[in-house]
Design an enzyme around this catalytic site. Structure first.
Site, PDB file in Angstrom:
ATOM      1  N   GLU A 175       0.053  -4.102  -4.269  1.00 28.93           N
ATOM      2  CA  GLU A 175      -1.387  -3.946  -4.491  1.00 28.93           C
ATOM      3  C   GLU A 175      -2.050  -3.032  -3.467  1.00 28.93           C
ATOM      4  OE1 GLU A 175      -5.333  -6.842  -4.295  1.00 28.93           O
ATOM      5  OE2 GLU A 175      -3.341  -7.681  -4.660  1.00 28.93           O
ATOM      6  N   ASP A 176      -1.621  -3.113  -2.199  1.00 26.36           N
ATOM      7  CA  ASP A 176      -2.328  -2.396  -1.125  1.00 26.36           C
ATOM      8  C   ASP A 176      -1.525  -1.269  -0.509  1.00 26.36           C
ATOM      9  OD1 ASP A 176      -4.405  -4.179  -1.466  1.00 26.36           O
ATOM     10  OD2 ASP A 176      -3.697  -5.558   0.087  1.00 26.36           O
TER      11      ASP A 176
END
Length: 574
Positions: A124-125
């Site tokens: 996600e990051d």
């Protein structure tokens, strides 16, 4: 998560600092706060990093023989991917995956779940993809990481958050460990939620209260549920939280401790009964104290906690219950048996209550150590629910002798059926020494009864499955023997024909079908009662559209109406 992470590696216009200064500050924060000196050097590639030492200790407490190599590789990938990212609280972002993994390790999660929790924010990051996770750790870890990955707001807009929860619930339906990672992730985020704006704190707390706390209750993870309730209670109801905290602090400063006195009495009772048990005082959390205060009003010392009795076996739970109810004063209305009837979330325990000398009621929970572990961790304590169970090794048995050349087993290739228990008349099934007549209580010799077969032989499968032909029913007309059976009186053939005869003795797996009722072999056609031959009176036309309850029309009460005079044509002669 992405909402709490900043990446100083890609600064904006306001962050125009020299590169040497950025490298110096990053190294100082990483080495001092996490103690990971020379993590990626050649000396640390084959040993566990110091930063996950506490995770390894908690994991080995539940799984002593676990393989720790996936944890090491997952931490190396997570640290290198999140390097340079900072949380809103000012801590390095790698502390968040470590805290989530530590929460799950203390609950007893297995290695695959811990590996996925270390990597749950990398896709996600960071630039790590799901394909890389699959190649490095396998499809199972990739599925767990994909289940907790948020959807991008660029693609879904305002519907990103509900669609994320929808995706997560669908993934949880296939693997419940997805929700376990999400609950631990939300718990650590709620612990560090104080740096957020008040309106954002309230929004996240409401979502936690409405969605995640019921899911934690459903999955039986009471350790996460109770702490999430307290954190949400402190954000959404700060005044009631402060009042409850003052009540708990005032009770702690009270000199008399009713729970401690009752715990000593219970230990003495169990020690005298020679029952090995561990008696603990289990304090209530903030939300539980608040609910009890609203229900009972003024709180006393026993209302701030409960006694927990841990034993080894299930039978010891009921032994402890019997001793408490015998030696102390029980409160019958507080007894509940969740061992015989567990709750929907796998919770098992015995609930009871005893009265103290001063009139206070002390609640007692009785369970085994395994029940306590499941009550605290729920599905997390059950390990991997999708792992294959242990296979039972085949036991060595005597070789089966080959079937004869003409047997059914040799022709069909199947093993013959086991020999069934002989069936037949009762006198034929008794032993030779104690053979008794079914008609009288006298002991008779085995050969005295003409109905007993000389030797019972099992029928072949071909004859056992063949229906009885019609000729067999006709041959049963002469079945009652003419000779006496074990000293019983004989009947004439006409009396046997007029009565229902018993079926002939069964000889194998199939039972002879009795002759149909009304056939000549059953004694003639059945007689029809005379009442059934009488003609029934015809009914009148059915009344339609009559409201329910309305009966037939009745004549009005009163004197009879006068009859009309007869016509002159039919008048009587004078």
């Amino acid at each position: 998560m992405s909402a709490e992470a900043t990446n100083p590696a890609n600064p904006g216009p306001a962050a125009a600092a020299p590169a040497a200064v950025r490298r110096k500050s990053r190294a100082r924060i990483d080495l001092r706060r996490l103690g990971r000196a020379a993590l990626l050097g050649p000396t640390a590639r084959d040993k566990l990093p110091d930063a996950i030492g506490h995770v390894v200790d908690a994991h080995r407490a539940h799984h002593p023989d676990a393989d720790l190599e996936p944890l090491r590789r997952a931490y190396v990938l997570a640290e290198s991917s999140h390097r340079g990212q900072m949380r809103k609280s000012g801590e390095p972002y790698i502390t968040h995956p470590l805290a989530v993994t530590l929460i799950l390790a203390e609950l007893g999660a297995e290695t695959t779940t811990l590996t996925a929790s270390l990597l749950h924010d990398t896709v996600e990051d960071t630039d790590v993809t799901l394909d890389q996770v699959r190649e490095e750790f396998g499809e199972e870890v990739r599925y767990l990481v994909d289940g907790v990955t948020k959807l991008e707001k660029v693609d879904y807009g305002a519907a990103a958050e509900p669609e994320t929860f929808r995706k997560m619930l669908v993934a949880t339906g296939s693997d419940v460990r997805v929700m376990s990672i999400k609950l631990a992730d939300r718990l650590h985020n709620m612990r560090t939620l104080g740096v957020m704006r008040p309106e954002k704190q309230a929004r996240i707390a409401k979502v936690t209260r409405d969605v995640l706390i019921p899911l934690a209750e459903r999955l039986g993870v009471q350790a996460l549920k109770t702490e999430l309730e307290d954190l949400v209670f402190a954000i959404l109801h700060p005044e009631e939280y402060e009042h409850t905290r003052e009540l708990i602090a005032g009770n702690a400063a009270h000199p008399d401790d009713t729970l401690a006195e009752t715990a000593e009495s219970v230990r003495a009772v169990l020690r005298e009964a020679d029952i090995a048990a561990e008696v603990l005082i289990r304090p209530r959390h903030f939300v539980s104290v608040h609910r009890v205060a609203r229900k009972r009003g003024q709180l006393r010392g026993a209302d701030f906690g409960r006694l927990l009795v841990l034993v080894a076996e299930d039978a010891d739970c009921y032994g402890v219950l019997g001793e408490l109810h015998t030696c102390m004063t029980p409160v019958v209305s507080e007894f509940k048996d969740f061992i015989a009837v567990p709750k929907f979330n796998l919770y098992q325990s015995l609930h009871t209550a005893v009265a103290h000398a001063d009139g206070q009621v002390v609640e007692v929970l009785i369970r085994t150590h395994q029940m306590h572990r499941v009550a605290e961790a729920g599905v997390v304590a059950l390990g991997n629910p999708y792992a294959p169970g242990p296979t039972t090794p085949p036991t060595a048995s005597a070789p089966t002798p080959p079937a004869p050349a003409g047997s059914p087993a040799s022709s069909t290739g199947r093993r013959p059926r086991p020999t069934p228990t002989p069936s037949g008349p009762p006198c034929a099934r008794t032993s030779p020494r104690t053979a008794r007549s079914p008609c009288s209580g006298r002991t008779a010799a085995p050969s005295a009864c003409p109905r007993a077969p000389a030797a019972w032989t099992p029928p072949t499968p071909s004859t056992a499955r063949t229906p009885t032909p019609a000729s067999a029913h006709a041959s049963t007309a002469a079945w009652p023997p003419s000779a006496p059976c074990c000293g019983t009186a004989t009947r004439s053939s006409s009396s046997w024909a007029r009565t229902r005869r018993p079926s002939p003795p069964a000889n194998g797996w199939s039972t002879p079908t009795p002759p149909p009722r009304g056939s000549p072999s059953s004694g003639g056609w059945p007689r029809i009662p005379a009442a059934a031959l009488r003609r029934r009176p015809k009914r009148g036309p059915r009344r339609r559209n009559v409201p329910p309850g309305a009966g037939p029309a009745r004549r009005p009460s009163g004197p009879p109406r006068p009859r009309a005079p007869a016509s002159p044509a039919h008048a009587a002669p004078t």
